[in-house]
Design a protein around this motif. Structure first.
Motif, PDB file in Angstrom:
ATOM      1  N   VAL A 151       0.821  -1.206   0.000  1.00 33.86           N
ATOM      2  CA  VAL A 151       0.000   0.000   0.000  1.00 33.86           C
ATOM      3  C   VAL A 151       0.853   1.252   0.000  1.00 33.86           C
ATOM      4  CG1 VAL A 151      -1.820   1.255   1.229  1.00 33.86           C
ATOM      5  CG2 VAL A 151      -1.892  -1.241   1.121  1.00 33.86           C
ATOM      6  N   GLU A 159      -6.553   4.237  -4.630  1.00 34.84           N
ATOM      7  CA  GLU A 159      -7.312   3.064  -4.174  1.00 34.84           C
ATOM      8  C   GLU A 159      -6.536   1.808  -4.541  1.00 34.84           C
ATOM      9  OE1 GLU A 159     -11.528   2.742  -5.426  1.00 34.84           O
ATOM     10  OE2 GLU A 159     -11.072   0.655  -5.937  1.00 34.84           O
ATOM     11  N   SER A 172      -6.414  -3.439   4.901  1.00 33.56           N
ATOM     12  CA  SER A 172      -7.269  -2.414   5.494  1.00 33.56           C
ATOM     13  C   SER A 172      -6.490  -1.520   6.446  1.00 33.56           C
ATOM     14  CB  SER A 172      -8.438  -3.082   6.231  1.00 33.56           C
ATOM     15  OG  SER A 172      -9.223  -2.133   6.906  1.00 33.56           O
ATOM     16  N   CYS A 216      -4.186   0.713   4.426  1.00 34.74           N
ATOM     17  CA  CYS A 216      -4.950   1.764   3.746  1.00 34.74           C
ATOM     18  C   CYS A 216      -5.274   2.902   4.709  1.00 34.74           C
ATOM     19  CB  CYS A 216      -6.236   1.197   3.153  1.00 34.74           C
ATOM     20  SG  CYS A 216      -5.992   0.236   1.646  1.00 34.74           S
ATOM     21  N   VAL A 239      -5.346   5.630   1.819  1.00 36.12           N
ATOM     22  CA  VAL A 239      -5.713   5.040   0.528  1.00 36.12           C
ATOM     23  C   VAL A 239      -7.043   4.304   0.685  1.00 36.12           C
ATOM     24  CG1 VAL A 239      -5.027   3.326  -1.206  1.00 36.12           C
ATOM     25  CG2 VAL A 239      -3.314   4.832  -0.196  1.00 36.12           C
ATOM     26  N   ASN A 240      -7.906   4.392  -0.311  1.00 38.39           N
ATOM     27  CA  ASN A 240      -9.178   3.664  -0.276  1.00 38.39           C
ATOM     28  C   ASN A 240      -8.958   2.185  -0.581  1.00 38.39           C
ATOM     29  OD1 ASN A 240     -10.811   5.920   0.314  1.00 38.39           O
ATOM     30  ND2 ASN A 240     -10.844   6.507  -1.842  1.00 38.39           N
ATOM     31  N   MET A 241      -9.873   1.358  -0.082  1.00 33.24           N
ATOM     32  CA  MET A 241      -9.742  -0.087  -0.279  1.00 33.24           C
ATOM     33  C   MET A 241     -10.901  -0.629  -1.118  1.00 33.24           C
ATOM     34  SD  MET A 241      -9.385  -3.225   2.485  1.00 33.24           S
ATOM     35  CE  MET A 241     -11.062  -3.145   3.095  1.00 33.24           C
TER      36      MET A 241
END
Length: 488
Positions: free
Chosen positions: A90, A100, A139, A142, A147-149
């Motif tokens: 990530v 993302e 998760s 993120c 950052v979006n997951m």
């Protein structure tokens, strides 16, 4: 609940925009939800294919695994990471502008990277060599890096085939697995329903499971409802690319498409009643058999220039750049991939770091009125836009530059919360007092973002002519850039 995703698309969403002004243009046609707009603003997403295929070299598309029948014991024996550095995965995305990441929580083989309540072919099985909950690790990373997951949950499942479950039983199991993923790991921005052998689920009911938990979650499949496959695995969208799609008329489901799907998925359907933008997926490694989208030590890697070309043909054509970066059998993104990604980032920053139109003066042949000046296309505020009067569907917008500028890229944006409108446009540049046409390729749709490539030119003004639109044009972005690095 069954038709929640239809009603969300149909509602007139005036959630952001100068549309709060009584003089603002009325929304036109199919509209995106707030979740769809925020999803498209991300522009670049990173895919992680990781699982037993990372170690066996065989993904579930193969009829057997290195000559053995697909069984739970085979999956558990194959999956053997000593390290899983999800933080590095990530961090690599975040440091290189990816907003993302999407993890293959379960691929076609049926092996699950979390404790799936509907399966024992997962990391929680006592026979599994590494019990790391990879979904949890992603998760947590993120959340750490902002950052979006997203989550990929394959409908095709070799373990379901081996068990002989009927479709009704499997659909219940699949929905329960979805609920588990959607509720245990924080906000899920996107759910991926791969179309490969997707089967005959009641897909609206499956969508309801996702949207009932998070109405803003973008659901990917062949026909949406949140976003659509672009129709190829090269990351290339059509030069004409409508964000609207006639999914019902074409009878599109995750498991069904027919006809020239690469064309209609790549280009969309003008005037269709549903907003289903294209997502352009590809892999940084070659997509080879038998390892497919999973890591291959000897697979060819794309170059930074090839990634730049895909960026122009995805983000630059009103789509999303979704790059698969498969973590290696060492549990990290390989240094070869990291080096290419970092070079691509440096190239992108050098190209787009300076907008050569920043100090331009804008004028137009028609302006809606106060608050809708073409200067709004230069202010960097997404929700500030230029618009013409309602009955004007063609307009010339002229940008007088701050002296002569040398450039070879022109960027335009439509304000998509009010719908996609532009059908055809053209570009002219003023060189030594003379106007001349400029740009390569078709100049048809714009959408969220369009980047037009052309020959390097030195000019003191640029004219954008909207030649045809379905309703009064509404534009919120204009920029000029000079790409001296890619050679494209």
């Amino acid at each position: 609940m069954r038709h929640l995703f239809y009603s969300l698309s149909a509602i007139v969403l005036l959630w952001s925009c100068t549309a709060s002004s009584p003089d603002a243009p009325a929304p036109f046609g199919a509209l995106p939800t707030k979740g769809q707009v925020e999803w498209q603003k991300q522009e670049m997403l990173m895919f992680y294919h990781f699982g037993q295929a990372t170690f066996s070299g065989c993904d579930g598309e193969n009829p057997s695994c290195n000559g053995e029948a697909w069984t739970e014991d085979v999956l558990l024996r194959n999956y053997s990471p000593s390290v899983i550095d999800a933080d590095q995965w990530v961090r690599t995305a975040a440091e290189n502008g990816f907003k993302e990441v999407i993890l293959t929580a379960k691929h076609h083989d049926g092996f699950c990277l979390w404790d799936n309540p509907e399966s024992t072919a997962d990391v929680a099985n006592e026979k599994c060599k590494n019990h790391t909950d990879v979904v949890r690790a992603i998760s947590d990373a993120c959340a750490k890096y902002g950052v979006n997951m997203g989550i990929y949950l394959s409908p095709w499942d070799r373990m379901i085939e081996a068990a002989g479950h009927d479709i009704g039983t499997y659909e219940k199991m699949y929905k329960n697995a979805l609920r588990d993923l959607m509720t245990k790991y924080g906000k899920v921005t996107e759910i991926w329903f791969d179309g490969n052998h997707a089967g005959a689920f009641d897909w609206p009911a499956v969508n309801d499971v996702v949207l009932g938990i998070n109405p803003d979650c973008v659901i990917f499949s062949n026909g949406g409802p949140g976003c659509r496959w672009v129709g190829n695995e090269q990351g290339v969208a059509g030069e004409t690319n409508w964000s609207t799609l006639d999914a019902e008329g074409r009878n599109l489901t995750p498991g069904h498409m027919e006809g020239d799907y690469e064309t209609f998925l790549g280009c969309g359907d003008e005037g269709a009643s549903r907003w289903v933008p294209a997502e352009s997926d590809f892999s940084i490694q070659q997509i080879g058999d038998p390892n497919g989208w999973f890591y291959g030590a000897s697979d060819r890697r794309k170059t930074a220039v090839e990634l730049m070309d895909i960026y122009y043909k995805s983000v630059g054509r009103n789509s999303i750049f979704l790059m698969n970066v498969p973590p290696s059998d060492k549990g990290v993104i390989d240094e070869q991939e990291v080096a290419v990604i970092e070079e691509f980032t440096q190239m992108r920053n050098a190209i787009f770091g300076t907008n050569l139109a920043d100090a331009a003066k804008a004028s137009a042949s028609d302006v809606r009125g106060d608050g809708f000046s073409p200067a709004n296309m230069l202010d960097g505020d997404y929700d500030s836009y230029f618009a013409t009067k309602d009955d004007v569907t063609s307009v010339d917008i002229e940008f007088a530059l701050d002296g002569e500028k040398t450039f070879n890229r022109v960027m335009l944006q439509e304000y998509i919360p009010l719908g996609q409108r532009v059908k055809a446009f053209s570009i002219q540049v003023r060189v030594n007092g003379e106007w001349t046409g400029w740009g390569r390729g078709a100049t048809t749709t714009i959408g969220y973002k369009r980047i037009v490539l052309g020959e390097t030119v030195t000019a003191d003004a640029v004219r954008i002519s909207i030649n045809d639109a379905k309703a009064c044009p509404v534009l919120n972005g204009f920029a000029l850039f000079n790409d001296q690095l890619s050679g494209l």
